[in-house]
Design a protein around this motif. Structure first.
Motif, PDB file in Angstrom:
ATOM      1  N   ARG A 160     -14.954 -34.059  29.280  1.00 13.28           N
ATOM      2  CA  ARG A 160     -13.495 -33.967  28.986  1.00 13.28           C
ATOM      3  C   ARG A 160     -12.871 -32.560  29.213  1.00 13.28           C
ATOM      4  NH1 ARG A 160     -10.696 -35.245  24.344  1.00 13.28           N
ATOM      5  NH2 ARG A 160     -11.561 -33.646  23.169  1.00 13.28           N
ATOM      6  N   GLY A 161     -13.611 -31.667  28.968  1.00 14.45           N
ATOM      7  CA  GLY A 161     -13.335 -30.367  29.203  1.00 14.45           C
ATOM      8  C   GLY A 161     -12.987 -30.078  30.789  1.00 14.45           C
ATOM      9  N   ARG A 162     -13.910 -30.539  31.636  1.00 14.16           N
ATOM     10  CA  ARG A 162     -13.788 -30.421  32.898  1.00 14.16           C
ATOM     11  C   ARG A 162     -12.691 -31.307  33.531  1.00 14.16           C
ATOM     12  NH1 ARG A 162     -18.847 -31.667  36.427  1.00 14.16           N
ATOM     13  NH2 ARG A 162     -17.490 -30.903  37.974  1.00 14.16           N
ATOM     14  N   ASN A 163     -12.203 -32.253  32.758  1.00 15.31           N
ATOM     15  CA  ASN A 163     -10.824 -32.998  33.248  1.00 15.31           C
ATOM     16  C   ASN A 163      -9.724 -32.468  32.318  1.00 15.31           C
ATOM     17  OD1 ASN A 163     -12.221 -34.892  34.538  1.00 15.31           O
ATOM     18  ND2 ASN A 163     -12.935 -36.063  32.803  1.00 15.31           N
ATOM     19  N   GLY A 164      -9.819 -31.231  31.692  1.00 19.49           N
ATOM     20  CA  GLY A 164      -8.587 -30.532  31.372  1.00 19.49           C
ATOM     21  C   GLY A 164      -8.509 -30.278  29.919  1.00 19.49           C
ATOM     22  N   ALA A 165      -9.337 -31.001  29.073  1.00 18.98           N
ATOM     23  CA  ALA A 165      -8.891 -31.428  27.640  1.00 18.98           C
ATOM     24  C   ALA A 165      -9.314 -29.854  27.061  1.00 18.98           C
ATOM     25  CB  ALA A 165      -9.869 -32.365  27.035  1.00 18.98           C
ATOM     26  N   ASP A 166      -9.022 -29.467  25.907  1.00 18.34           N
ATOM     27  CA  ASP A 166      -9.446 -28.143  25.044  1.00 18.34           C
ATOM     28  C   ASP A 166     -10.304 -28.545  24.349  1.00 18.34           C
ATOM     29  OD1 ASP A 166      -9.338 -25.702  24.120  1.00 18.34           O
ATOM     30  OD2 ASP A 166      -7.604 -25.707  22.995  1.00 18.34           O
ATOM     31  N   VAL A 167     -11.641 -28.309  24.672  1.00 15.83           N
ATOM     32  CA  VAL A 167     -12.643 -28.738  23.912  1.00 15.83           C
ATOM     33  C   VAL A 167     -13.705 -27.593  23.753  1.00 15.83           C
ATOM     34  CG1 VAL A 167     -12.897 -31.127  24.866  1.00 15.83           C
ATOM     35  CG2 VAL A 167     -14.061 -29.228  26.028  1.00 15.83           C
ATOM     36  N   TRP A 168     -13.195 -26.313  23.910  1.00 13.62           N
ATOM     37  CA  TRP A 168     -13.991 -25.167  23.643  1.00 13.62           C
ATOM     38  C   TRP A 168     -14.742 -24.880  22.350  1.00 13.62           C
ATOM     39  CZ3 TRP A 168     -16.414 -23.743  27.706  1.00 13.62           C
ATOM     40  CH2 TRP A 168     -15.804 -23.993  28.758  1.00 13.62           C
ATOM     41  N   GLU A 169     -13.764 -25.154  21.178  1.00 16.65           N
ATOM     42  CA  GLU A 169     -14.298 -25.194  19.786  1.00 16.65           C
ATOM     43  C   GLU A 169     -15.334 -26.188  19.480  1.00 16.65           C
ATOM     44  OE1 GLU A 169     -14.894 -23.496  15.946  1.00 16.65           O
ATOM     45  OE2 GLU A 169     -13.828 -22.503  17.855  1.00 16.65           O
ATOM     46  N   ASN A 170     -15.008 -27.201  20.099  1.00 16.09           N
ATOM     47  CA  ASN A 170     -15.979 -28.500  19.961  1.00 16.09           C
ATOM     48  C   ASN A 170     -17.155 -28.182  20.302  1.00 16.09           C
ATOM     49  OD1 ASN A 170     -14.084 -30.048  18.623  1.00 16.09           O
ATOM     50  ND2 ASN A 170     -13.748 -31.368  20.205  1.00 16.09           N
ATOM     51  N   LEU A 171     -17.302 -27.639  21.658  1.00 20.38           N
ATOM     52  CA  LEU A 171     -18.486 -27.282  22.468  1.00 20.38           C
ATOM     53  C   LEU A 171     -19.248 -26.159  21.691  1.00 20.38           C
ATOM     54  CD1 LEU A 171     -17.447 -27.449  26.228  1.00 20.38           C
ATOM     55  CD2 LEU A 171     -18.920 -28.840  24.858  1.00 20.38           C
ATOM     56  N   ARG A 172     -18.554 -25.204  21.190  1.00 19.66           N
ATOM     57  CA  ARG A 172     -19.083 -24.021  20.507  1.00 19.66           C
ATOM     58  C   ARG A 172     -19.740 -24.672  19.235  1.00 19.66           C
ATOM     59  NH1 ARG A 172     -18.497 -20.871  16.167  1.00 19.66           N
ATOM     60  NH2 ARG A 172     -16.568 -22.047  15.457  1.00 19.66           N
ATOM     61  N   ILE A 173     -19.166 -25.418  18.529  1.00 15.00           N
ATOM     62  CA  ILE A 173     -19.822 -25.917  17.261  1.00 15.00           C
ATOM     63  C   ILE A 173     -21.190 -26.828  17.565  1.00 15.00           C
ATOM     64  CG2 ILE A 173     -19.620 -27.751  15.239  1.00 15.00           C
ATOM     65  CD1 ILE A 173     -16.587 -26.641  15.482  1.00 15.00           C
ATOM     66  N   LEU A 174     -20.887 -27.819  18.633  1.00 17.66           N
ATOM     67  CA  LEU A 174     -22.426 -28.413  18.958  1.00 17.66           C
ATOM     68  C   LEU A 174     -23.268 -27.622  19.521  1.00 17.66           C
ATOM     69  CD1 LEU A 174     -20.095 -31.338  20.772  1.00 17.66           C
ATOM     70  CD2 LEU A 174     -21.418 -31.677  18.595  1.00 17.66           C
TER      71      LEU A 174
END
Length: 108
Positions: free
Chosen positions: A79-93
């Motif tokens: 999803r992040g590669r497709n432009g979604a703002d997922v940095w906080e989710n990735l950090r938590i995971l």
């Protein structure tokens, strides 16, 4: 995780403020499972098994937790590669996965 958190995950709401920090990764993974189910990628019977593991995160076996985190990480990364703002989710995971691997290394 209570029923309000489960419903919020289904509708892909941001992390609820009353969600315990220990369940944040499970909440994110549950949103991923629901998203995959709604898009037809994940069959209902698999989604139900995964949901049961995620809503009972504290009793979920470590290997199942690791698999859930890997699945959520891969999906959020895409999803992040497709432009979604997922940095906080990735950090938590990533932090949760790292802690799980550390526990496995230390305690076997």
């Amino acid at each position: 995780m209570n029923r309000f958190h489960i419903k919020a995950a289904y509708t892909e709401q941001p992390l609820p403020p009353d969600l315990p920090e220990t369940e944040r990764a499970a909440y994110i993974a549950l949103t991923v499972i629901y998203r995959c189910y709604r898009s037809g990628v994940l069959p209902q019977e698999h989604a139900e098994v995964f949901k049961e593991q995620l809503v009972n995160w504290d009793t979920c076996p470590p290997m199942e937790r690791a698999a859930q985190l890997q699945y959520a990480l891969a999906n959020e990364w895409a999803r992040g590669r497709n432009g979604a703002d997922v940095w906080e989710n990735l950090r938590i995971l990533f932090i949760e996965y790292g802690m799980l691997m550390h526990q496995r290394f230390v305690y076997g």
